[in-house]
Design a protein around this motif. Sequence first.
Motif, PDB file in Angstrom:
ATOM      1  N   LEU A   1       1.031  -7.825 -13.877  1.00 27.29           N
ATOM      2  CA  LEU A   1       0.295  -7.795 -15.146  1.00 27.29           C
ATOM      3  C   LEU A   1      -1.087  -7.169 -15.006  1.00 27.29           C
ATOM      4  N   VAL A   2      -1.409  -6.298 -15.967  1.00 21.79           N
ATOM      5  CA  VAL A   2      -2.785  -5.834 -16.176  1.00 21.79           C
ATOM      6  C   VAL A   2      -3.218  -6.415 -17.518  1.00 21.79           C
ATOM      7  N   PRO A   3      -3.989  -7.515 -17.532  1.00 23.65           N
ATOM      8  CA  PRO A   3      -4.421  -8.105 -18.806  1.00 23.65           C
ATOM      9  C   PRO A   3      -5.219  -7.097 -19.633  1.00 23.65           C
ATOM     10  N   PHE A   4      -5.205  -7.263 -20.940  1.00 26.38           N
ATOM     11  CA  PHE A   4      -5.930  -6.331 -21.808  1.00 26.38           C
ATOM     12  C   PHE A   4      -7.406  -6.248 -21.430  1.00 26.38           C
ATOM     13  N   ARG A   5      -7.998  -7.370 -21.012  1.00 23.98           N
ATOM     14  CA  ARG A   5      -9.423  -7.359 -20.666  1.00 23.98           C
ATOM     15  C   ARG A   5      -9.703  -6.514 -19.427  1.00 23.98           C
ATOM     16  N   GLU A   6      -8.654  -6.216 -18.641  1.00 29.26           N
ATOM     17  CA  GLU A   6      -8.813  -5.429 -17.421  1.00 29.26           C
ATOM     18  C   GLU A   6      -8.413  -3.971 -17.619  1.00 29.26           C
ATOM     19  N   GLN A   7      -8.274  -3.553 -18.889  1.00 26.70           N
ATOM     20  CA  GLN A   7      -7.926  -2.166 -19.191  1.00 26.70           C
ATOM     21  C   GLN A   7      -9.115  -1.478 -19.840  1.00 26.70           C
ATOM     22  N   LYS A   8      -9.613  -0.432 -19.224  1.00 27.44           N
ATOM     23  CA  LYS A   8     -10.706   0.326 -19.833  1.00 27.44           C
ATOM     24  C   LYS A   8     -10.221   1.024 -21.102  1.00 27.44           C
ATOM     25  N   ASP A   9      -9.023   1.570 -21.025  1.00 28.12           N
ATOM     26  CA  ASP A   9      -8.352   2.176 -22.177  1.00 28.12           C
ATOM     27  C   ASP A   9      -6.941   1.600 -22.214  1.00 28.12           C
ATOM     28  N   ARG A  10      -6.320   1.583 -23.363  1.00 31.31           N
ATOM     29  CA  ARG A  10      -4.980   1.051 -23.480  1.00 31.31           C
ATOM     30  C   ARG A  10      -3.998   1.887 -22.654  1.00 31.31           C
ATOM     31  N   LEU A  11      -3.162   1.202 -21.887  1.00 30.84           N
ATOM     32  CA  LEU A  11      -2.174   1.879 -21.059  1.00 30.84           C
ATOM     33  C   LEU A  11      -0.928   2.196 -21.874  1.00 30.84           C
ATOM     34  N   GLU A  12      -0.139   3.162 -21.393  1.00 34.18           N
ATOM     35  CA  GLU A  12       1.049   3.605 -22.116  1.00 34.18           C
ATOM     36  C   GLU A  12       2.293   3.449 -21.256  1.00 34.18           C
ATOM     37  N   ILE A  13       3.382   3.004 -21.873  1.00 35.80           N
ATOM     38  CA  ILE A  13       4.657   2.833 -21.168  1.00 35.80           C
ATOM     39  C   ILE A  13       5.126   4.182 -20.621  1.00 35.80           C
ATOM     40  N   GLY A  14       5.587   4.166 -19.376  1.00 37.26           N
ATOM     41  CA  GLY A  14       6.091   5.378 -18.746  1.00 37.26           C
ATOM     42  C   GLY A  14       5.059   6.166 -17.984  1.00 37.26           C
ATOM     43  N   LYS A  15       3.780   5.877 -18.210  1.00 36.34           N
ATOM     44  CA  LYS A  15       2.710   6.561 -17.473  1.00 36.34           C
ATOM     45  C   LYS A  15       2.282   5.710 -16.276  1.00 36.34           C
ATOM     46  N   SER A  16       1.707   6.365 -15.279  1.00 35.13           N
ATOM     47  CA  SER A  16       1.243   5.673 -14.080  1.00 35.13           C
ATOM     48  C   SER A  16      -0.275   5.727 -13.996  1.00 35.13           C
ATOM     49  N   TYR A  17      -0.847   4.697 -13.373  1.00 34.63           N
ATOM     50  CA  TYR A  17      -2.304   4.575 -13.295  1.00 34.63           C
ATOM     51  C   TYR A  17      -2.696   3.999 -11.941  1.00 34.63           C
ATOM     52  N   ALA A  73      -4.064  12.610 -10.351  1.00 39.03           N
ATOM     53  CA  ALA A  73      -4.425  11.209 -10.171  1.00 39.03           C
ATOM     54  C   ALA A  73      -3.269  10.481  -9.495  1.00 39.03           C
ATOM     55  N   GLY A  74      -3.604   9.613  -8.556  1.00 39.48           N
ATOM     56  CA  GLY A  74      -2.586   8.868  -7.834  1.00 39.48           C
ATOM     57  C   GLY A  74      -2.128   9.522  -6.558  1.00 39.48           C
ATOM     58  N   GLU A  75      -2.518  10.771  -6.332  1.00 38.28           N
ATOM     59  CA  GLU A  75      -2.104  11.473  -5.117  1.00 38.28           C
ATOM     60  C   GLU A  75      -2.844  10.908  -3.900  1.00 38.28           C
ATOM     61  N   ARG A  76      -2.093  10.722  -2.823  1.00 35.08           N
ATOM     62  CA  ARG A  76      -2.683  10.320  -1.544  1.00 35.08           C
ATOM     63  C   ARG A  76      -2.688  11.522  -0.616  1.00 35.08           C
ATOM     64  N   THR A  77      -3.820  11.751   0.042  1.00 38.07           N
ATOM     65  CA  THR A  77      -3.926  12.899   0.915  1.00 38.07           C
ATOM     66  C   THR A  77      -4.973  12.648   1.990  1.00 38.07           C
ATOM     67  N   LYS A  78      -4.900  13.406   3.056  1.00 38.66           N
ATOM     68  CA  LYS A  78      -5.939  13.365   4.076  1.00 38.66           C
ATOM     69  C   LYS A  78      -7.129  14.190   3.598  1.00 38.66           C
ATOM     70  N   GLY A  79      -8.312  13.754   3.969  1.00 39.57           N
ATOM     71  CA  GLY A  79      -9.509  14.493   3.629  1.00 39.57           C
ATOM     72  C   GLY A  79     -10.556  14.320   4.703  1.00 39.57           C
ATOM     73  N   TYR A  80     -11.730  14.881   4.459  1.00 41.25           N
ATOM     74  CA  TYR A  80     -12.812  14.830   5.438  1.00 41.25           C
ATOM     75  C   TYR A  80     -14.143  14.578   4.734  1.00 41.25           C
ATOM     76  N   VAL A  81     -15.016  13.871   5.407  1.00 42.18           N
ATOM     77  CA  VAL A  81     -16.357  13.643   4.885  1.00 42.18           C
ATOM     78  C   VAL A  81     -17.164  14.911   5.108  1.00 42.18           C
ATOM     79  N   ALA A  82     -17.568  15.552   4.020  1.00 38.22           N
ATOM     80  CA  ALA A  82     -18.321  16.806   4.127  1.00 38.22           C
ATOM     81  C   ALA A  82     -19.819  16.558   4.194  1.00 38.22           C
ATOM     82  N   LEU A  83     -20.294  15.557   3.436  1.00 34.88           N
ATOM     83  CA  LEU A  83     -21.733  15.295   3.383  1.00 34.88           C
ATOM     84  C   LEU A  83     -21.972  13.879   2.876  1.00 34.88           C
ATOM     85  N   ILE A  84     -22.908  13.183   3.503  1.00 36.33           N
ATOM     86  CA  ILE A  84     -23.372  11.894   2.987  1.00 36.33           C
ATOM     87  C   ILE A  84     -24.791  12.114   2.483  1.00 36.33           C
TER      88      ILE A  84
END
Length: 276
Positions: A97-113, A184-195
């Motif tokens: 469950l994602v309660p309504f209070r924990e949604q910044k915007d309303r979620l839609e069936i079939g979409k991923s977040y 959005a949702g993609e997992r990938t390797k990356g590198y720290v370029a600058l702090i």
Amino acid sequence: MAMIGERADLKVVREQPFGIFLDGGDLGEILLPRREMPVKWSIGEPVDVFLYRDSEDRPVATLKEPKVKPGQFAYLEVLQITNVGAFLDWGLPKDLLVPFREQKDRLEIGKSYVVYCYVDEDTGRIVATRRLSRHLDQTRAPYREGDEVDLLLYGKTELGYKAIINGRHTGLLFANQVFRRLRAGERTKGYVALIRDDGKIDLSLDAPGRERISSLEAKILHELEGRGGWWELHDDTPAEEIHRALGVSKRAFKQATGALFRQRKIRIEPGGLRLL
């Protein structure tokens, strides 16, 4: 100690027609439904299970590993929406469950977040939230420039792509330095370029420094040798195709081929690369 949202080795205490009960300590006896039972088990022997709560808020066990556990971020699909919130597919019989209070915007069936999973202190239930920033580490990150990190992309701004770093911090991939399509949702390797001085982190999909280019040069030469000295890959090849072939950005590809050209190891022709 058995805790909701974690895996534990719990001893079998008794069997019933609908499953076996495990010793959950302070949680009491916990049901492992018959459909979830292992092939081999014995009274008094431990079973490795994940603990959550069923639709009636009773502790229940499963042999399955959920797609996300409390304390983690994940990219999950919305299966249904009810009067209490949106329910996500996290791989277990009872949806997350994602309660309504924990949604910044309303979620839609079939979409991923991208969501963060946690145990609600008031109810003891495992839930998820789209309010990610409150669960990201705001202290200065211990990374150094050039460090390889795991990224989970979760949003886009005018400047580029926001990413969760190693499941803890956040950083930015600048759009003008990304040469392939990201989502959005993609997992990938990356590198720290600058702090930066304010602690903000700039990210890159390419390893830094000459070592990265040298490695790529060797890979290109190896490919050319294996292809008989000709490869239909060149400066006008789409960035996505270059990334599929070599796993690098178009910018890194051009740096490596330019270096090989200057070393007189290849010739860059309109239709591709030729080994010399």
